[in-house]
Design a protein around this motif. Sequence first.
Motif, PDB file in Angstrom:
ATOM      1  N   ARG A  22      15.632  17.321  42.012  1.00 36.19           N
ATOM      2  CA  ARG A  22      16.873  18.079  42.050  1.00 36.19           C
ATOM      3  C   ARG A  22      16.771  19.231  43.047  1.00 36.19           C
ATOM      4  NH1 ARG A  22      20.728  17.120  38.311  1.00 36.19           N
ATOM      5  NH2 ARG A  22      20.229  15.555  36.725  1.00 36.19           N
ATOM      6  N   ILE A  23      17.917  19.792  43.351  1.00 32.04           N
ATOM      7  CA  ILE A  23      17.974  20.956  44.238  1.00 32.04           C
ATOM      8  C   ILE A  23      17.983  22.197  43.348  1.00 32.04           C
ATOM      9  CG2 ILE A  23      19.373  22.164  45.950  1.00 32.04           C
ATOM     10  CD1 ILE A  23      20.410  19.353  46.754  1.00 32.04           C
ATOM     11  N   SER A  24      16.905  22.926  43.358  1.00 32.08           N
ATOM     12  CA  SER A  24      16.795  24.094  42.487  1.00 32.08           C
ATOM     13  C   SER A  24      17.527  25.298  43.070  1.00 32.08           C
ATOM     14  CB  SER A  24      15.322  24.434  42.228  1.00 32.08           C
ATOM     15  OG  SER A  24      14.653  24.689  43.455  1.00 32.08           O
ATOM     16  N   LYS A  44      29.124  19.476  50.028  1.00 27.31           N
ATOM     17  CA  LYS A  44      28.985  18.579  48.879  1.00 27.31           C
ATOM     18  C   LYS A  44      27.690  18.814  48.100  1.00 27.31           C
ATOM     19  CE  LYS A  44      32.836  16.681  50.030  1.00 27.31           C
ATOM     20  NZ  LYS A  44      34.048  17.050  49.275  1.00 27.31           N
ATOM     21  N   VAL A  45      26.676  19.373  48.753  1.00 28.03           N
ATOM     22  CA  VAL A  45      25.419  19.662  48.067  1.00 28.03           C
ATOM     23  C   VAL A  45      25.595  20.923  47.216  1.00 28.03           C
ATOM     24  CG1 VAL A  45      23.019  20.369  48.398  1.00 28.03           C
ATOM     25  CG2 VAL A  45      23.982  18.531  49.791  1.00 28.03           C
ATOM     26  N   LYS A  46      25.212  20.838  45.947  1.00 20.17           N
ATOM     27  CA  LYS A  46      25.343  21.960  45.030  1.00 20.17           C
ATOM     28  C   LYS A  46      23.997  22.238  44.359  1.00 20.17           C
ATOM     29  CE  LYS A  46      29.851  21.756  45.695  1.00 20.17           C
ATOM     30  NZ  LYS A  46      30.552  22.754  46.533  1.00 20.17           N
ATOM     31  N   PRO A  47      23.744  23.503  43.972  1.00 18.80           N
ATOM     32  CA  PRO A  47      22.522  23.797  43.208  1.00 18.80           C
ATOM     33  C   PRO A  47      22.486  22.992  41.905  1.00 18.80           C
ATOM     34  CG  PRO A  47      23.549  25.820  44.000  1.00 18.80           C
ATOM     35  CD  PRO A  47      24.521  24.715  44.275  1.00 18.80           C
ATOM     36  N   GLN A  48      21.303  22.522  41.557  1.00 18.19           N
ATOM     37  CA  GLN A  48      21.033  21.729  40.354  1.00 18.19           C
ATOM     38  C   GLN A  48      21.544  20.289  40.452  1.00 18.19           C
ATOM     39  OE1 GLN A  48      18.916  23.174  38.347  1.00 18.19           O
ATOM     40  NE2 GLN A  48      19.160  24.991  39.677  1.00 18.19           N
ATOM     41  N   ILE A  50      21.366  16.388  42.083  1.00 19.93           N
ATOM     42  CA  ILE A  50      20.285  15.474  42.461  1.00 19.93           C
ATOM     43  C   ILE A  50      20.100  15.507  43.977  1.00 19.93           C
ATOM     44  CG2 ILE A  50      19.589  13.050  42.519  1.00 19.93           C
ATOM     45  CD1 ILE A  50      21.094  12.713  39.867  1.00 19.93           C
ATOM     46  N   TYR A  51      18.851  15.552  44.407  1.00 27.34           N
ATOM     47  CA  TYR A  51      18.542  15.610  45.835  1.00 27.34           C
ATOM     48  C   TYR A  51      19.000  14.323  46.518  1.00 27.34           C
ATOM     49  CZ  TYR A  51      15.880  15.728  50.171  1.00 27.34           C
ATOM     50  OH  TYR A  51      15.512  15.698  51.485  1.00 27.34           O
ATOM     51  N   ASP A  52      19.802  14.477  47.585  1.00 27.02           N
ATOM     52  CA  ASP A  52      20.339  13.334  48.331  1.00 27.02           C
ATOM     53  C   ASP A  52      20.314  13.712  49.817  1.00 27.02           C
ATOM     54  OD1 ASP A  52      21.881  11.400  49.596  1.00 27.02           O
ATOM     55  OD2 ASP A  52      23.248  11.162  47.914  1.00 27.02           O
ATOM     56  N   SER A  53      19.385  13.129  50.561  1.00 31.92           N
ATOM     57  CA  SER A  53      19.222  13.484  51.976  1.00 31.92           C
ATOM     58  C   SER A  53      20.463  13.132  52.795  1.00 31.92           C
ATOM     59  CB  SER A  53      17.993  12.789  52.560  1.00 31.92           C
ATOM     60  OG  SER A  53      18.115  11.380  52.448  1.00 31.92           O
ATOM     61  N   LEU A  54      21.147  12.027  52.447  1.00 32.57           N
ATOM     62  CA  LEU A  54      22.343  11.631  53.180  1.00 32.57           C
ATOM     63  C   LEU A  54      23.452  12.673  53.004  1.00 32.57           C
ATOM     64  CD1 LEU A  54      23.857   9.583  54.894  1.00 32.57           C
ATOM     65  CD2 LEU A  54      24.491   8.368  52.788  1.00 32.57           C
ATOM     66  N   ASN A  81       7.155  21.769  41.436  1.00 33.65           N
ATOM     67  CA  ASN A  81       7.664  20.879  40.379  1.00 33.65           C
ATOM     68  C   ASN A  81       8.461  19.696  40.949  1.00 33.65           C
ATOM     69  OD1 ASN A  81       9.908  22.161  41.304  1.00 33.65           O
ATOM     70  ND2 ASN A  81      10.535  23.020  39.321  1.00 33.65           N
ATOM     71  N   GLN A  82       8.295  19.445  42.231  1.00 36.53           N
ATOM     72  CA  GLN A  82       8.928  18.320  42.941  1.00 36.53           C
ATOM     73  C   GLN A  82      10.428  18.505  43.157  1.00 36.53           C
ATOM     74  OE1 GLN A  82       7.009  15.901  44.354  1.00 36.53           O
ATOM     75  NE2 GLN A  82       5.387  17.205  43.547  1.00 36.53           N
ATOM     76  N   ASP A  83      11.006  19.666  42.824  1.00 34.80           N
ATOM     77  CA  ASP A  83      12.382  19.974  43.196  1.00 34.80           C
ATOM     78  C   ASP A  83      12.396  20.587  44.598  1.00 34.80           C
ATOM     79  OD1 ASP A  83      13.321  18.975  40.855  1.00 34.80           O
ATOM     80  OD2 ASP A  83      13.664  20.911  39.882  1.00 34.80           O
ATOM     81  N   TYR A  84      13.605  20.819  45.112  1.00 35.01           N
ATOM     82  CA  TYR A  84      13.734  21.260  46.499  1.00 35.01           C
ATOM     83  C   TYR A  84      14.524  22.563  46.589  1.00 35.01           C
ATOM     84  CZ  TYR A  84      12.150  16.613  47.896  1.00 35.01           C
ATOM     85  OH  TYR A  84      11.422  15.463  48.073  1.00 35.01           O
TER      86      TYR A  84
END
Length: 419
Positions: A22-24, A44-48, A50-54, A81-84
């Motif tokens: 996820r995007i932290s 379109k990218v929002k905090p929390q 799911i990480y989506d590179s596209l 913790n593997q989030d971004y």
Amino acid sequence: MKNILLSLIFLGCCSVFSQESRISELQIEGLKRTKESFIRRLIKVKPQSIYDSLRIVTDIERLKRLPGIANAEAIITNNTNQDYNITYKIEENFTIIPGFSIATDNNDEFAYRVSLFEFNLLGRNQILGGFYQRDVFDSYGGYWEAPYLFTNKLGFGINYKNLVSQEPIFFEDNTVNYKFDSKAFEINLLYEFNFHNRAEIGLNIAKESYDFIDGDLPIGIPSRLDADKLIYRGEYEYNTIDLEYQYVSGFRSLLDVRFVTGGEGLLNDFFIGRNDFEYFRRIGKNGNWANRLRFGYASNDSTPFAPFAVDNQLNIRGTGNTIDRGTASLVLNTEYRHTWYEKGWFVIQSNVFVDTGTWRNPGGDLEELVDGSTLRFYPGAGIRFIHKRIFNAVFRLDYGYGVGNDATNGITFGIGQFF
């Protein structure tokens, strides 16, 4: 018991590794005039989420298309913790833009146009501005457009234009000059379906008149024509364009259709439609190949007041001002742009081009678009002076040289790329 314990451990590991990153945190840097709330509403990218590179790539391309933004990039860091954590680093354009262009009017004197536009009004990339034009007569107009006024998809636009010019009207054996006067008020609704597709619908209320100035007026042609028109318009755009300062790549299709009502006689009701197909490709490090194929079609009334014009500033560089008219057109503009000098914000770019097109004469057949009878062919070259951090600050100078019988040549000057 041992087997149950191993199964639980296995299921736990699967659960951990199957969790989506996820995007932290999402930060936006570099904003000075643009409102951060506007940017966060648009992307379109929002905090929390799911990480989506596209989705990140799409956001960056969307931001670079805004008039208020010169460039944007995403900086991505991976947490323990593997989030971004993601940072959108933005470089803004200067967007209060004066404009000035000169040309030769139909009296062989200088025509000019001055304008002032703000392309990032209120820090929300709204457009507000106006112009004054002297082209034998005085004209002026004003615009306001807010593409994301209501939501991140729905916007609104309004404009008023009072255009007055000397218009040559072509008859079989001679040319007659009219004073054309159009007062038009237009409102539009703008809707963005997704990143690649958007549409507009609008209503235009116009009062138009043609007054005879000089020339050998044919029998049966009135010295004055008037029409109160109601114009319904629609526009649809498909856009995959990617911008990197002066370089452009991708494809765009822009369709504009209009139903014109309220006319009569030689200014009768008609349909007019135009589609621009544009294709851009990067060539090496400093090259850019640009292409535009424009097809226009209108009701084929046998009237000298046909809607499509052959014009220096519109379609074929070097031809002159409004040298012919038609009820259908097929025009290809292709050019190679090459950056010769680039330092900081300043760029010098040259181009070589070919502008060619054909027209259908009023009342004629579509065969005229392909039989060569109305073909015009104009190769040429030009130069560009570009400011990378001022929106649309491309000062262009082109020289087109006609090939064939009765061909002309000339210089075209303007602001912004020709297409």
